[in-house]
Motif scaffolding. Structure first.
Motif, PDB file in Angstrom:
ATOM      1  N   ARG A  67     -27.329  54.040  11.735  1.00 60.03           N
ATOM      2  CA  ARG A  67     -26.631  54.311  10.466  1.00 60.03           C
ATOM      3  C   ARG A  67     -25.431  55.221  10.690  1.00 60.03           C
ATOM      4  O   ARG A  67     -24.380  55.045  10.077  1.00 60.03           O
TER       5      ARG A  67
ATOM      6  N   LYS B 132     -22.660  53.117  12.111  1.00 55.02           N
ATOM      7  CA  LYS B 132     -22.056  52.291  11.065  1.00 55.02           C
ATOM      8  C   LYS B 132     -21.113  53.111  10.188  1.00 55.02           C
ATOM      9  O   LYS B 132     -20.040  52.645   9.813  1.00 55.02           O
TER      10      LYS B 132
ATOM     11  N   LEU C 202     -17.710  54.177  12.291  1.00 53.50           N
ATOM     12  CA  LEU C 202     -17.163  53.106  13.112  1.00 53.50           C
ATOM     13  C   LEU C 202     -15.646  53.214  13.298  1.00 53.50           C
ATOM     14  O   LEU C 202     -15.118  52.954  14.376  1.00 53.50           O
TER      15      LEU C 202
END
Length: 154
Positions: free
Chosen positions: A62, A65, A68
């Motif tokens: 997570r 993500k 990124l």
């Protein structure tokens, strides 16, 4: 009934986790240096992973993500002054009570070197842990100074 299905799904996720973690961890430690320590910490429990380790892996994914598109932006107008920061976390690891040494070096606003590693021995005090971190940072600083002199950096 529902709890047994949940347990089967969780068990299959754990098997998938152990099979694919080696490839993911090797990619993460090379491409995302900010995650090296936590990936190493989770990888220590690969022989007998628990659901808490699986939850930690999900948290790492997570984080990836969410970050990124984060990155470092370098400027041509920054100074070339060498700056160092060092720190130690005394007895940070609850499994073996080893301290963690961390330091980074900046040349102007550019990060040119960093290090984060568990110390090889258990420190008896926070002062001893900090002293070990400073000794490691000083050794790296001397090497960086010699390297910058050798390549002709101002």
């Amino acid at each position: 009934m529902a709890s047994s299905i949940l347990l089967m799904v969780s068990f299959s996720l754990m098997l998938l986790y152990t099979d694919s973690w080696w490839a993911v961890s090797s990619i993460l430690t090379v491409t995302r240096l900010d995650l090296t320590y936590v990936v190493h910490l989770v990888s220590q429990f690969m022989s007998a992973p628990r659901f808490t380790h699986y939850a930690a892996v999900l948290r790492i994914l997570r984080y990836i993500k969410g970050t990124l598109f984060h990155g470092l932006h370098f400027s041509a107008q920054s100074s070339l002054e060498l700056c160092a920061y060092a720190d130690a976390n005394w007895a940070r690891d609850p499994t073996d009570r080893h301290s963690t040494t961390s330091y980074c070096f900046l040349q102007g606003s550019f990060l040119i070197s960093w290090h984060n590693k568990k110390q090889s021995v258990v420190a008896r005090s926070s002062t001893e842990a900090e002293y070990r971190a400073l000794a490691d940072a000083t050794s790296e600083l001397l090497w960086l100074c010699w390297l910058l002199i050798d390549i002709g950096a101002p």
